[in-house]
Design a protein around this motif. Structure first.
Motif, PDB file in Angstrom:
ATOM      1  N   UNK A  24     -11.021  78.508 -39.062  1.00 34.24           N
ATOM      2  CA  UNK A  24     -10.140  78.764 -37.933  1.00 34.24           C
ATOM      3  C   UNK A  24     -10.790  79.496 -36.775  1.00 34.24           C
ATOM      4  N   UNK A  25     -11.980  80.058 -36.969  1.00 29.63           N
ATOM      5  CA  UNK A  25     -12.657  80.763 -35.880  1.00 29.63           C
ATOM      6  C   UNK A  25     -13.179  79.758 -34.856  1.00 29.63           C
ATOM      7  N   UNK A  26     -13.564  80.252 -33.689  1.00 24.72           N
ATOM      8  CA  UNK A  26     -14.109  79.369 -32.653  1.00 24.72           C
ATOM      9  C   UNK A  26     -15.357  78.666 -33.173  1.00 24.72           C
ATOM     10  N   UNK A  27     -16.218  79.396 -33.832  1.00 25.96           N
ATOM     11  CA  UNK A  27     -17.448  78.791 -34.359  1.00 25.96           C
ATOM     12  C   UNK A  27     -17.119  77.730 -35.405  1.00 25.96           C
ATOM     13  N   UNK A  28     -16.118  77.990 -36.245  1.00 29.03           N
ATOM     14  CA  UNK A  28     -15.719  77.009 -37.260  1.00 29.03           C
ATOM     15  C   UNK A  28     -15.186  75.747 -36.599  1.00 29.03           C
ATOM     16  N   UNK A  31     -18.110  73.847 -35.319  1.00 31.72           N
ATOM     17  CA  UNK A  31     -18.822  73.197 -36.419  1.00 31.72           C
ATOM     18  C   UNK A  31     -18.093  71.946 -36.880  1.00 31.72           C
ATOM     19  N   UNK A  32     -16.785  72.072 -37.085  1.00 31.18           N
ATOM     20  CA  UNK A  32     -16.022  70.940 -37.605  1.00 31.18           C
ATOM     21  C   UNK A  32     -15.865  69.843 -36.553  1.00 31.18           C
ATOM     22  N   UNK A  33     -15.642  70.251 -35.293  1.00 35.39           N
ATOM     23  CA  UNK A  33     -15.542  69.256 -34.237  1.00 35.39           C
ATOM     24  C   UNK A  33     -16.828  68.469 -34.074  1.00 35.39           C
ATOM     25  N   UNK A  34     -17.959  69.169 -34.091  1.00 40.66           N
ATOM     26  CA  UNK A  34     -19.262  68.506 -33.980  1.00 40.66           C
ATOM     27  C   UNK A  34     -19.523  67.627 -35.198  1.00 40.66           C
ATOM     28  N   UNK A  54     -13.147  68.424 -28.701  1.00 43.11           N
ATOM     29  CA  UNK A  54     -12.717  68.254 -30.089  1.00 43.11           C
ATOM     30  C   UNK A  54     -12.384  69.599 -30.737  1.00 43.11           C
ATOM     31  N   UNK A  55     -13.112  70.635 -30.328  1.00 40.88           N
ATOM     32  CA  UNK A  55     -12.900  71.971 -30.888  1.00 40.88           C
ATOM     33  C   UNK A  55     -11.785  72.730 -30.174  1.00 40.88           C
ATOM     34  N   UNK A  56     -11.354  72.214 -29.026  1.00 38.39           N
ATOM     35  CA  UNK A  56     -10.323  72.887 -28.255  1.00 38.39           C
ATOM     36  C   UNK A  56     -10.811  74.144 -27.576  1.00 38.39           C
ATOM     37  N   UNK A  57     -12.087  74.141 -27.135  1.00 38.39           N
ATOM     38  CA  UNK A  57     -12.662  75.304 -26.463  1.00 38.39           C
ATOM     39  C   UNK A  57     -13.376  74.831 -25.198  1.00 38.39           C
ATOM     40  N   UNK A  58     -13.839  75.774 -24.398  1.00 35.79           N
ATOM     41  CA  UNK A  58     -14.599  75.414 -23.211  1.00 35.79           C
ATOM     42  C   UNK A  58     -16.010  75.001 -23.614  1.00 35.79           C
ATOM     43  N   UNK A  60     -18.708  75.979 -22.331  1.00 36.47           N
ATOM     44  CA  UNK A  60     -19.554  77.165 -22.345  1.00 36.47           C
ATOM     45  C   UNK A  60     -19.505  77.917 -23.670  1.00 36.47           C
ATOM     46  N   UNK A  61     -18.409  77.765 -24.407  1.00 31.25           N
ATOM     47  CA  UNK A  61     -18.276  78.461 -25.688  1.00 31.25           C
ATOM     48  C   UNK A  61     -19.316  77.999 -26.693  1.00 31.25           C
ATOM     49  N   UNK A  62     -19.764  76.758 -26.549  1.00 27.47           N
ATOM     50  CA  UNK A  62     -20.780  76.242 -27.467  1.00 27.47           C
ATOM     51  C   UNK A  62     -22.032  77.107 -27.405  1.00 27.47           C
ATOM     52  N   UNK A  63     -22.431  77.473 -26.164  1.00 28.14           N
ATOM     53  CA  UNK A  63     -23.704  78.164 -25.965  1.00 28.14           C
ATOM     54  C   UNK A  63     -23.635  79.642 -26.345  1.00 28.14           C
ATOM     55  N   UNK A  64     -22.455  80.126 -26.660  1.00 28.08           N
ATOM     56  CA  UNK A  64     -22.340  81.475 -27.191  1.00 28.08           C
ATOM     57  C   UNK A  64     -22.761  81.519 -28.663  1.00 28.08           C
ATOM     58  N   UNK A  65     -22.753  80.342 -29.294  1.00 27.92           N
ATOM     59  CA  UNK A  65     -23.077  80.271 -30.710  1.00 27.92           C
ATOM     60  C   UNK A  65     -24.335  79.459 -31.004  1.00 27.92           C
TER      61      UNK A  65
END
Length: 208
Positions: A24-28, A31-34, A54-58, A60-65
């Motif tokens: 349920x976290x943003x990183x999760x 991961x699951x969307x990718x 797919x992850x329902x985030x911006x 830019x959020x990808x590059x935080x992780x």
């Protein structure tokens, strides 16, 4: 052509189980969307924008992780690789004999394929992209299996032969049907056929 997230992709990502991150976290969700998109389109056929959608985030959020899409793709592969290694090692250590170990490993792969098909199929289809790379100390399930086969050859529990070929033959009995299921050539669970696969894998190890 780079894939964009579709409505069906978005529905698939309702499963927010992480691969390494807490569910349920943003990183999760990343991961699951990718994972869903990479499994369907391949790494090169997916954009970071599609992953974010797919992850329902911006985006830019990808590059935080993750530093890049390629880093994310390899992160997923390595995490699955390590999980498979741990599962295989546990079963081999619990085995009462060489034959029992072969049967346990086959059933472990079948269960892994059924428990999370998308995760298992991503690992299967991206083996040639990431699995052929060798890193010191990398936990590799196939290397572990080949090593145990060599031990069995040395102590007379397995007929002589090339342990890498024997490992490939045994795993092929499981992985090829998994690929066929992925292609829609049969339905049902891998576990439904685990006993049959296990017997065939044991025969392959003994005869190659």
């Amino acid at each position: 052509m780079v894939a964009k997230a579709s409505n069906s992709d978005a529905q698939d990502t309702a499963d927010v189980r992480g691969v390494t991150a807490p569910d349920g976290s943003v990183k999760a969700r990343l991961e699951r969307g990718a994972l869903n998109l990479f499994r369907e389109h391949g790494v090169d056929g997916v954009s970071t924008r599609a992953i974010a959608e797919a992850a329902g985030v911006s985006e830019g959020a990808i590059y935080k992780h993750f530093k890049s899409k390629e880093v994310l793709a390899q992160h997923l592969f390595e995490a699955i690789h390590e999980k498979l290694y741990a599962l295989v090692e546990e079963q081999l250590n619990a085995a009462e004999s060489f034959d029992d170990g072969v049967l346990r490993v086959v059933k472990t792969y079948c269960k892994a394929a059924d428990d999370d098909p998308t995760l298992f199929e991503y690992h299967l289809t991206h083996m040639f992209r990431f699995g052929v790379r060798h890193y010191p100390g990398r936990p590799d399930p196939t290397t572990l299996i080949a090593s145990r086969i060599q031990d069995a050859i040395d102590n007379g529990a397995c007929p002589p032969g090339n342990p890498e070929i024997k490992a490939a033959a045994a795993l092929g009995v499981v992985l090829q049907p998994a690929a066929h299921r992925m292609a829609g050539r049969f339905e049902g669970t891998m576990t439904d056929h685990a006993d049959q696969f296990a017997r065939a894998s044991l025969a392959a190890v003994k005869e190659t």
